[in-house]
Scaffold this active site. Structure first.
Site, PDB file in Angstrom:
ATOM      1  N   HIS A 309      28.772 146.807  71.061  1.00 43.48           N
ATOM      2  CA  HIS A 309      28.265 146.182  69.835  1.00 43.48           C
ATOM      3  C   HIS A 309      28.774 144.751  69.769  1.00 43.48           C
ATOM      4  O   HIS A 309      29.901 144.481  70.180  1.00 43.48           O
ATOM      5  CB  HIS A 309      28.740 146.966  68.593  1.00 43.48           C
ATOM      6  CG  HIS A 309      27.955 146.633  67.377  1.00 43.48           C
ATOM      7  ND1 HIS A 309      28.270 145.577  66.560  1.00 43.48           N
ATOM      8  CD2 HIS A 309      26.843 147.213  66.855  1.00 43.48           C
ATOM      9  CE1 HIS A 309      27.387 145.520  65.585  1.00 43.48           C
ATOM     10  NE2 HIS A 309      26.504 146.492  65.736  1.00 43.48           N
ATOM     11  N   ASP A 366      23.699 154.230  67.239  1.00 40.23           N
ATOM     12  CA  ASP A 366      22.551 154.872  67.883  1.00 40.23           C
ATOM     13  C   ASP A 366      22.924 156.035  68.788  1.00 40.23           C
ATOM     14  O   ASP A 366      22.045 156.769  69.233  1.00 40.23           O
ATOM     15  CB  ASP A 366      21.780 153.832  68.712  1.00 40.23           C
ATOM     16  CG  ASP A 366      21.150 152.783  67.824  1.00 40.23           C
ATOM     17  OD1 ASP A 366      20.572 153.170  66.801  1.00 40.23           O
ATOM     18  OD2 ASP A 366      21.240 151.596  68.147  1.00 40.23           O
TER      19      ASP A 366
HETATM   20  N1  ACO Z   1      26.930 149.517  79.159  1.00 39.85           N
HETATM   21  C1  ACO Z   1      27.535 148.834  80.166  1.00 39.85           C
HETATM   22  N2  ACO Z   1      28.049 147.591  80.044  1.00 39.85           N
HETATM   23  C2  ACO Z   1      27.943 146.993  78.846  1.00 39.85           C
HETATM   24  C3  ACO Z   1      27.337 147.621  77.743  1.00 39.85           C
HETATM   25  C4  ACO Z   1      26.817 148.931  77.938  1.00 39.85           C
HETATM   26  N3  ACO Z   1      26.236 149.578  76.946  1.00 39.85           N
HETATM   27  N4  ACO Z   1      27.367 146.800  76.665  1.00 39.85           N
HETATM   28  C5  ACO Z   1      27.966 145.674  77.077  1.00 39.85           C
HETATM   29  N5  ACO Z   1      28.332 145.788  78.389  1.00 39.85           N
HETATM   30  C6  ACO Z   1      29.059 144.794  79.173  1.00 39.85           C
HETATM   31  C7  ACO Z   1      28.121 143.664  79.588  1.00 39.85           C
HETATM   32  O1  ACO Z   1      27.546 143.918  80.878  1.00 39.85           O
HETATM   33  C8  ACO Z   1      29.059 142.486  79.600  1.00 39.85           C
HETATM   34  O2  ACO Z   1      29.797 142.542  80.810  1.00 39.85           O
HETATM   35  P1  ACO Z   1      30.314 141.154  81.500  1.00 39.85           P
HETATM   36  O3  ACO Z   1      31.194 140.479  80.480  1.00 39.85           O
HETATM   37  O4  ACO Z   1      31.033 141.637  82.707  1.00 39.85           O
HETATM   38  O5  ACO Z   1      29.063 140.371  81.799  1.00 39.85           O
HETATM   39  C9  ACO Z   1      30.033 142.775  78.453  1.00 39.85           C
HETATM   40  O6  ACO Z   1      30.012 144.206  78.307  1.00 39.85           O
HETATM   41  C10 ACO Z   1      29.636 142.131  77.138  1.00 39.85           C
HETATM   42  O7  ACO Z   1      28.272 142.468  76.868  1.00 39.85           O
HETATM   43  P2  ACO Z   1      27.261 141.489  76.140  1.00 39.85           P
HETATM   44  O8  ACO Z   1      25.867 141.949  76.389  1.00 39.85           O
HETATM   45  O9  ACO Z   1      27.586 140.067  76.523  1.00 39.85           O
HETATM   46  O10 ACO Z   1      27.678 141.711  74.635  1.00 39.85           O
HETATM   47  P3  ACO Z   1      26.797 141.402  73.378  1.00 39.85           P
HETATM   48  O11 ACO Z   1      27.715 141.350  72.226  1.00 39.85           O
HETATM   49  O12 ACO Z   1      25.933 140.206  73.616  1.00 39.85           O
HETATM   50  O13 ACO Z   1      25.796 142.658  73.295  1.00 39.85           O
HETATM   51  C11 ACO Z   1      24.905 144.807  72.881  1.00 39.85           C
HETATM   52  C12 ACO Z   1      25.970 143.761  72.482  1.00 39.85           C
HETATM   53  C13 ACO Z   1      23.533 144.146  73.006  1.00 39.85           C
HETATM   54  C14 ACO Z   1      24.835 145.852  71.783  1.00 39.85           C
HETATM   55  C15 ACO Z   1      25.332 145.449  74.224  1.00 39.85           C
HETATM   56  O14 ACO Z   1      26.581 146.098  74.087  1.00 39.85           O
HETATM   57  C16 ACO Z   1      24.279 146.457  74.735  1.00 39.85           C
HETATM   58  O15 ACO Z   1      23.315 146.045  75.388  1.00 39.85           O
HETATM   59  N6  ACO Z   1      24.469 147.771  74.458  1.00 39.85           N
HETATM   60  C17 ACO Z   1      23.501 148.779  74.850  1.00 39.85           C
HETATM   61  C18 ACO Z   1      22.322 148.768  73.894  1.00 39.85           C
HETATM   62  C19 ACO Z   1      22.655 149.311  72.527  1.00 39.85           C
HETATM   63  O16 ACO Z   1      23.273 150.372  72.404  1.00 39.85           O
HETATM   64  N7  ACO Z   1      22.230 148.594  71.495  1.00 39.85           N
HETATM   65  C20 ACO Z   1      22.430 149.021  70.089  1.00 39.85           C
HETATM   66  C21 ACO Z   1      23.370 148.087  69.400  1.00 39.85           C
HETATM   67  S1  ACO Z   1      23.730 148.648  67.793  1.00 39.85           S
HETATM   68  C22 ACO Z   1      22.394 148.220  66.887  1.00 39.85           C
HETATM   69  O17 ACO Z   1      21.646 147.348  67.167  1.00 39.85           O
HETATM   70  C23 ACO Z   1      22.173 149.026  65.739  1.00 39.85           C
END
Ligand code: ACO
Length: 431
Positions: A309, A366
């Protein structure tokens, strides 16, 4: 940069710039950079607005480090335990919880406005059966402005209250009708005898050949699920609502934009992605270790849906409630439910894995909600629609707050330009 009582002083290019500093109610300091470009010609760069406050707001409070979520000062746990969804919608939109009379009057008003214009019900027939329900929902919400154009006429503020009520009530009807369309069945109209959530389940599942009576346990679960989704400060879809609203677009158009933003699998589309991921794991026979390795692999786009998140760097408080709700709703079936068992094992292993620990990746809202919706008989394509129904009062509250904001400005970010500086067109026959 120095920050003291007088404000912030930014030293840049031998210049000292004074900037105002804001302190919010929870001791977070923000530097007001709104005059920086005018004073220096310098822009700030913040992809994804991860470090930027776009407004002042009193609707929702999130502490991502401590795992706290509050609507108008009330803890989410308190609201889920003691209120139903209509009360929480009222709280978000009207700023206080309703008393008994106000609650009943609001329920009646919502029932009164729950029908769709007959011409609008015909639209559903025009969509292919396989259409994603979010495509229908966003289009239908936008179409409401064609049937109720008062907000685009003179004195739109005189009609705002009625528009809000119409939208809250009719979006629920639209949501249920998108499902009926997807299964090729006639729509079921709302009934005066049901509450908000009962009516939704009635419109989804009643049939001329099989009478459906909403199950009180499912009604309670639905109320709680919608409350969990009702607001989350400046998330992607709420920011979309505010941004579109900032151009003076009407409420329907702004909320339709919110639906589109929510649809993506990094946002509200994640609940559908979680269930599909769990079903895939079950059907393909993947081990949990294989899935975790896939999520960690930099050369693979796959992410563990329902994990991570932007704001929460600890367990999402909504996920905690949803996990417990999931076990309650499934009851005796919980122990043998294959999807819940996969989810529980996935969570347990991920939370012990150094990759997830270092990046603070915990289950988000979620992760468990999809299993509950699935158990209630709601198909996975409808999950994001359910999220939208829950988030609607939050979107409305932010739209209304923006409308009253004395600092309101059209949303218009700047950019760091990386294109060519200047060139001249070569006539087409010489290119
Ligand atoms: N699985 C594996 N790796 C992950 C995940 C995941 N679910 N989420 C983040 N990471 C990793 C990224 O690859 C990144 O790694 P790096 O630093 O080595 O490049 C690091 O963690 C940070 O991730 P970002 O995408 O830069 O973080 P951001 O804050 O921009 O994104 C997000 C948050 C979009 C929710 C992300 O965690 C994600 O894509 N999660 C999966 C989708 C999801 O569950 N979305 C629902 C969010 S809650 C909502 O909207 C109600």
């Amino acid at each position: 940069m120095e920050i003291n009582k007088e404000g912030a002083t930014l030293k840049i290019n031998n210049q000292e710039i004074k900037l105002d500093v804001l302190h919010d109610n929870v001791d977070i300091t923000s530097i007001d950079i709104s005059t920086l470009r005018a004073k220096t010609g310098i822009l700030t760069y913040d992809p994804g607005f991860a470090n930027t406050g776009s407004c002042q707001s009193s609707i929702c409070f999130v502490d991502g480090e401590k795992g706290i979520l509050r609507y108008r000062g009330y803890d989410i746990e308190d609201l889920v335990e003691n209120c139903d969804f209509v009360e929480v919608a009222y709280l978000l939109i009207k700023e206080e919880l309703p008393n008994k009379e106000q609650r009943l009057a609001y329920q009646d008003l919502l029932n009164k406005h729950s029908m769709l214009h007959t011409d609008m019900t015909l639209f559903f027939r025009g969509y292919p059966q396989r259409a994603h329900p979010m495509s229908i929902l966003s289009a239908m919400v936008s179409s409401l402005s064609a049937f109720y154009p008062e907000l685009d006429g003179d004195n739109p503020e005189d009609h705002l209250d009625l528009t809000v009520t119409r939208l809250l009530s009719k979006m629920r009807t639209i949501a249920a009708f998108t499902y009926r369309q997807s299964i090729g069945q006639d729509v079921v109209n709302p009934s005066y005898k049901y509450s908000y959530c009962e009516n939704f389940l009635h419109m989804m599942f009643d049939s001329p050949v099989k009478n459906y009576t909403p199950d009180p346990k499912q009604v309670e679960a639905l109320n709680k699920l919608l409350i969990l989704h009702a607001d989350h400060e400046q998330n992607c879809s709420t920011s979309a609502v505010r941004l579109v609203g900032s151009s003076a677009a009407n409420l329907y158009a702004s909320v339709s934009a919110g639906c589109c933003a929510l649809w993506g699998k990094k946002h509200g589309g994640a609940n559908q992605a979680v269930l599909e991921m769990l079903e895939n794991i079950k059907e393909e026979g993947w081990s949990i270790d294989e899935i975790i390795a896939k999520a960690k692999n930099k050369n693979d786009d796959f992410r563990l849906s329902g994990f991570g998140h932007r704001v929460y760097k600890t367990y999402d408080p909504r996920a905690k409630i949803a996990r417990k709700l999931c076990e309650d709703v499934l009851g005796d079936d919980a122990i043998n439910d294959p999807l819940l068992n996969i989810a529980l094992e996935l969570e347990e292993k991920a939370l012990k894995d150094p990759y997830f620990i270092e990046k603070n990746l915990y289950p988000n809202v979620d992760f468990y909600t999809g299993i509950i919706f699935h158990y209630m008989g709601i198909p996975s394509e409808m999950f994001t629609v359910m999220f939208a129904l829950g988030r609607l009062p939050g979107w409305i509250a932010h739209y209304l707050e923006w409308n009253k904001d004395p600092y309101q400005k059209i949303g218009r970010p700047r950019q760091v330009y990386t294109g060519l500086n200047h060139r001249s067109v070569v006539p087409i026959d010489q290119r």
